[in-house]
Design a protein around this motif. Sequence first.
Motif, short mmCIF file in Angstrom:
data_model
loop_
_atom_site.label_atom_id
_atom_site.label_comp_id
_atom_site.label_asym_id
_atom_site.label_seq_id
_atom_site.Cartn_x
_atom_site.Cartn_y
_atom_site.Cartn_z
N SER A 160 34.07 -44.00 7.71
CA SER A 160 34.36 -43.27 8.95
C SER A 160 33.32 -43.60 10.01
O SER A 160 33.65 -43.80 11.19
N GLY A 161 32.05 -43.66 9.58
CA GLY A 161 30.99 -44.02 10.51
C GLY A 161 31.13 -45.44 11.02
O GLY A 161 30.95 -45.70 12.21
N LEU A 162 31.45 -46.38 10.11
CA LEU A 162 31.64 -47.77 10.52
C LEU A 162 32.84 -47.91 11.44
O LEU A 162 32.82 -48.73 12.38
N ARG A 163 33.89 -47.15 11.18
CA ARG A 163 35.08 -47.19 12.05
C ARG A 163 34.71 -46.72 13.46
O ARG A 163 35.05 -47.39 14.45
N THR A 164 34.04 -45.58 13.54
CA THR A 164 33.62 -45.07 14.86
C THR A 164 32.68 -46.04 15.54
O THR A 164 32.79 -46.28 16.76
N PHE A 165 31.77 -46.63 14.76
CA PHE A 165 30.81 -47.59 15.30
C PHE A 165 31.53 -48.83 15.83
O PHE A 165 31.23 -49.32 16.92
N SER A 166 32.50 -49.35 15.07
CA SER A 166 33.24 -50.54 15.50
C SER A 166 34.07 -50.27 16.74
O SER A 166 34.12 -51.09 17.66
N LEU A 167 34.72 -49.11 16.76
CA LEU A 167 35.57 -48.79 17.91
C LEU A 167 34.77 -48.43 19.15
O LEU A 167 35.29 -48.50 20.26
N SER A 168 33.50 -48.04 18.96
CA SER A 168 32.69 -47.68 20.12
C SER A 168 32.49 -48.87 21.05
O SER A 168 32.38 -48.72 22.26
N PHE A 169 32.46 -50.10 20.47
CA PHE A 169 32.30 -51.28 21.30
C PHE A 169 33.52 -51.49 22.20
O PHE A 169 33.39 -51.75 23.40
N THR A 170 34.70 -51.38 21.60
CA THR A 170 35.91 -51.59 22.39
C THR A 170 36.13 -50.45 23.38
O THR A 170 36.65 -50.68 24.47
N ASN A 171 35.72 -49.24 23.01
CA ASN A 171 35.87 -48.11 23.93
C ASN A 171 34.99 -48.26 25.17
O ASN A 171 35.30 -47.71 26.23
N GLU A 172 33.88 -48.99 25.02
CA GLU A 172 33.03 -49.23 26.19
C GLU A 172 33.72 -50.14 27.20
O GLU A 172 33.53 -50.02 28.40
N LEU A 173 34.52 -51.08 26.69
CA LEU A 173 35.15 -52.07 27.56
C LEU A 173 36.57 -51.70 27.96
O LEU A 173 37.00 -51.97 29.08
N ASP A 174 37.30 -51.10 27.04
CA ASP A 174 38.72 -50.86 27.29
C ASP A 174 38.94 -49.48 27.91
O ASP A 174 38.36 -48.49 27.47
N PRO A 175 39.81 -49.40 28.91
CA PRO A 175 40.12 -48.11 29.53
C PRO A 175 41.08 -47.30 28.67
O PRO A 175 41.60 -47.79 27.66
N GLU A 176 41.33 -46.08 29.07
CA GLU A 176 42.28 -45.24 28.33
C GLU A 176 43.69 -45.80 28.45
O GLU A 176 44.47 -45.75 27.49
N LEU A 177 44.05 -46.31 29.64
CA LEU A 177 45.35 -46.95 29.84
C LEU A 177 45.14 -48.23 30.65
O LEU A 177 44.32 -48.27 31.56
N LYS A 178 45.91 -49.25 30.30
CA LYS A 178 45.81 -50.54 31.00
C LYS A 178 47.22 -51.04 31.28
O LYS A 178 48.07 -51.06 30.39
N VAL A 179 47.46 -51.45 32.52
CA VAL A 179 48.79 -51.85 32.97
C VAL A 179 48.85 -53.37 33.14
O VAL A 179 47.98 -53.96 33.80
#
Length: 402
Positions: free
Chosen positions: A47-66
Motif C-alpha cells: 500500500s505504501g509503495l502504491r501510494t509512493f509510486s502514484l505520488s509521482f504521477t499525481n505531481e504531473l497529471d491533473p485531475e482531468l485532462k482533455v
Amino acid sequence: MRFSFYIAWRYAFSKSKSKAINIITAIASVGIVVSAMAMFVVLSVFSGLRTFSLSFTNELDPELKVFSEKGKSFEISQEQIRALQTSGLFEGIAKVVEDRLLFTFHEKQTVAFVKGVDERYNEVSAFEDKVEYGRWVEPESNDAVVGLGISYLFSMGLFDVDNAFEVVAMKPGKGVINNPEDAFIRKHLTPVGIYILGNEDLDDKYVFTTLELARELLSLSENEITNLELKLANGVSEKAAIAKIKEVLGESFIVKNRIQLNDGLYRMLNTENAVTYLILLLVVIIALFTLIGALIMIILEKQANIKTLSHLGVNLQRLRKIFLYQGMIISALGGLLGVMLGVIVVLLQQHFVFIMIREGFPYPIEFNFMNVILVLVSIFILGFIAAYIASSRVNKSYLQKV
C-alpha cells in the motif's frame, strides 16, 4: 450451540495430557499469528509503495485532462474557457501544449517532452513547488525548467547564457526541401530551474516552457492547444465535470482522469498486489495444515470424552461442532493477535522509521484499514475450512469405534 461452544472454549484453553499435542497446537497457533502478521505487514508495504509510486504521477497529471479525438491539437476560444470557469465545477483550468522534441546542449542530445503551460498552470498543479533549484518560467520568455535527469545528462547549470541549450522541431509542410536547415525550427532556451520528483523516468521526461514558445515550436495558431488540464472544485463529481466539458467543447473530445492517464501503471500495481496476496494466502494455508493435524490429534485424544458425551445424548452434529468451534477459536484469536502485532510494526515504522531506503528517505509503508479487514476475513474463512476438515473426522464410523 452454546453447549458445543462452551466445550470448544474449554478445549482451546486447556492443556492436553500429551506434550506432543500441546507442542503441535502451540506451533499451529504461532504459525497463524506469524502468517497473519506477515500478511498484514507485506500488504501495508505494498500500500505504501502504491501510494509512493502514484505520488509521482499525481505531481504531473491533473485531475482531468482533455484531448482531441481527431488530432494532436485543437482550438479553444476564450468564451469556452469562460464558460468552464463560471460553471463553478472547476478550481483551475490551464491550457497546455506538449509534444516530443529534440534538445541539444554541448554536442549532447536527448528526446524529451516540451510542455508549454500558461500562467494559470499553478491553479491546476502544485508542480512549481517541485522546482528545487532556480525558479519557475516567466511569461513571454525563453525560460525552461528541466528535470534533474536532463540536467545531469547535459551537465547543465542554471542561467547558462554562454552555452546554447537548444530545442529542435520539424517544420510542417509539403514539397521538396533545398536546404536541410529550412526543415527545422530551432529555439535557444535559458535553463532557469530544475525540478526533482525522485523518479528517474519522470525526471528525464519534461522540459517546461511558456505556452507561446511551445506553440511557436509546434507551429500552432494562437488559440490552438494539445490538451486542457483541469482541477475539480471541492465536492464536485467527475461525472458532472466531464458532462460539462462535453457540453461546452462538444462530444469529439476525450476526457481522462488520473487513473485512465496511467492505466498501465495501475494495472501493474493491482496485479502485483493480487499476486502478493495469493502468495501470502498460500503461506496461511500451509500454517493451517498444522492446525488440521493438531485438531485431529485432539479428537483422537478425546475419544473417551466423546464417547461419554454421546452416551449422554449429544448428537453427532453437536460433537462435530465442538471441534469446528475449537479450530475457529484458535484461528480467530491467532488472526486477531497477528493483525494487532502487524499494526504495531506498521505504526512504529511510520512514526519512528526503522528501515530506510537511503538517508532521509524512509521505506514507504501505509496503514490501511481495508488490509485489516482483508487479512481477518482471509484468516476466518481459511480457519473455518481447516476446522471443518478436521471436525469431519468425527463421524458415525468413528463413534462406533469409540
